[in-house]
Design an enzyme around this catalytic site. Sequence first.
Site, PDB file in Angstrom:
ATOM      1  N   LYS A 108      99.188  76.171  66.872  1.00  0.00           N
ATOM      2  CA  LYS A 108      98.554  75.114  66.052  1.00  0.00           C
ATOM      3  C   LYS A 108      97.184  74.683  66.586  1.00  0.00           C
ATOM      4  CE  LYS A 108     102.993  73.192  64.451  1.00  0.00           C
ATOM      5  NZ  LYS A 108     103.967  73.912  65.281  1.00  0.00           N
ATOM      6  N   ARG A 167     117.569  76.504  65.797  1.00  0.00           N
ATOM      7  CA  ARG A 167     118.911  76.170  66.297  1.00  0.00           C
ATOM      8  C   ARG A 167     120.088  76.789  65.544  1.00  0.00           C
ATOM      9  NH1 ARG A 167     116.975  70.097  66.679  1.00  0.00           N
ATOM     10  NH2 ARG A 167     115.744  70.998  64.994  1.00  0.00           N
TER      11      ARG A 167
HETATM   12  O1  C5P Z   1     115.794  74.512  65.255  1.00  0.00           O
HETATM   13  P1  C5P Z   1     115.048  74.504  63.936  1.00  0.00           P
HETATM   14  O2  C5P Z   1     115.561  75.522  62.944  1.00  0.00           O
HETATM   15  O3  C5P Z   1     114.910  73.105  63.362  1.00  0.00           O
HETATM   16  O4  C5P Z   1     113.587  75.003  64.349  1.00  0.00           O
HETATM   17  C1  C5P Z   1     112.531  75.042  63.439  1.00  0.00           C
HETATM   18  C2  C5P Z   1     111.279  75.523  64.132  1.00  0.00           C
HETATM   19  O5  C5P Z   1     110.199  75.378  63.237  1.00  0.00           O
HETATM   20  C3  C5P Z   1     110.904  74.753  65.396  1.00  0.00           C
HETATM   21  O6  C5P Z   1     110.267  75.658  66.293  1.00  0.00           O
HETATM   22  C4  C5P Z   1     109.927  73.712  64.886  1.00  0.00           C
HETATM   23  O7  C5P Z   1     109.000  73.329  65.875  1.00  0.00           O
HETATM   24  C5  C5P Z   1     109.220  74.489  63.780  1.00  0.00           C
HETATM   25  N1  C5P Z   1     108.608  73.654  62.742  1.00  0.00           N
HETATM   26  C6  C5P Z   1     109.323  72.756  61.957  1.00  0.00           C
HETATM   27  N2  C5P Z   1     108.700  72.020  60.993  1.00  0.00           N
HETATM   28  C7  C5P Z   1     107.384  72.154  60.795  1.00  0.00           C
HETATM   29  C8  C5P Z   1     106.654  73.050  61.565  1.00  0.00           C
HETATM   30  C9  C5P Z   1     107.306  73.797  62.540  1.00  0.00           C
HETATM   31  O8  C5P Z   1     110.526  72.641  62.114  1.00  0.00           O
HETATM   32  N3  C5P Z   1     106.809  71.481  59.831  1.00  0.00           N
END
Ligand code: C5P
Length: 232
Positions: A61, A211
């Site tokens: 980013k 996750r």
């Molecule tokens: O564990 P989870 O499925 O929530 O992870 C989603 C990933 O996407 C993480 O690495 C998070 O930082 C990233 N992300 C997000 N929402 C955004 C941008 C990035 O969840 N708007």
Amino acid sequence: MGKDVIIALDFDSRAATLAFLDRFGEDKPFVKIGMELYYAEGPAIVREIKERGHKIFLDLKLHDIPNTVKKAMQVLSGLGVDMLNLHAAGTKAMMEAALEGAVRPGGARSLVIAVTQLTSTSQERMEEELLIEKPLDQVVLHYAQCAAQAGLAGVVCSPLEAGKVHAACGAGFLTVTPGVRFAGGDVGDQVRVTTPAKAKELGSDYIVVGRPITQAEDPVAAYRRCVAEFVG
Ligand code: C5P
């Protein structure tokens, strides 16, 4: 690149990351390396995962003056990653400079995509702290259009916004979408979530899943389930 599932490698060390990837054997999923792992292990972890045969989205980013972002993009795209990102709030001049920096000596270029407004920013915080008074969804779409005009390949957004982004910026403009959960799964800190199947229906090009795969009892099975639902 077609529709794919990107696993968010939200680990804090090389050891934990490689132990996770080892479980996949000959399978080489597309992975996302974010700030935590990159700042812990540096470019060496990117090179090592690339050498193992994975496609990589390096999620750092970037947001700075155009010249600095261009130089940083030169360094990062030199790692041979497939996808990089930056903040659209850095303006079109910054995004255009970033694209120039992302061209590798042979002419190949990493896909560069933009973050619009972070999903952690509410309408209230945006108005009071950033002095942006337009509706949040309008701001997101406007930033996406600026990214498209600057020549970027797409944006990170919610699957729920994928249709509007495609309508405003073109079907070929990529939507890379986190916030994915299996039906009945633990939502964690995500607020607006969709299943992989729903994300497909809504037109997402890539889903980013952390996750639900990394914390699953059987991560390989969870990944395969995501691929089956999303890619088919
Ligand atoms: O564990 P989870 O499925 O929530 O992870 C989603 C990933 O996407 C993480 O690495 C998070 O930082 C990233 N992300 C997000 N929402 C955004 C941008 C990035 O969840 N708007």
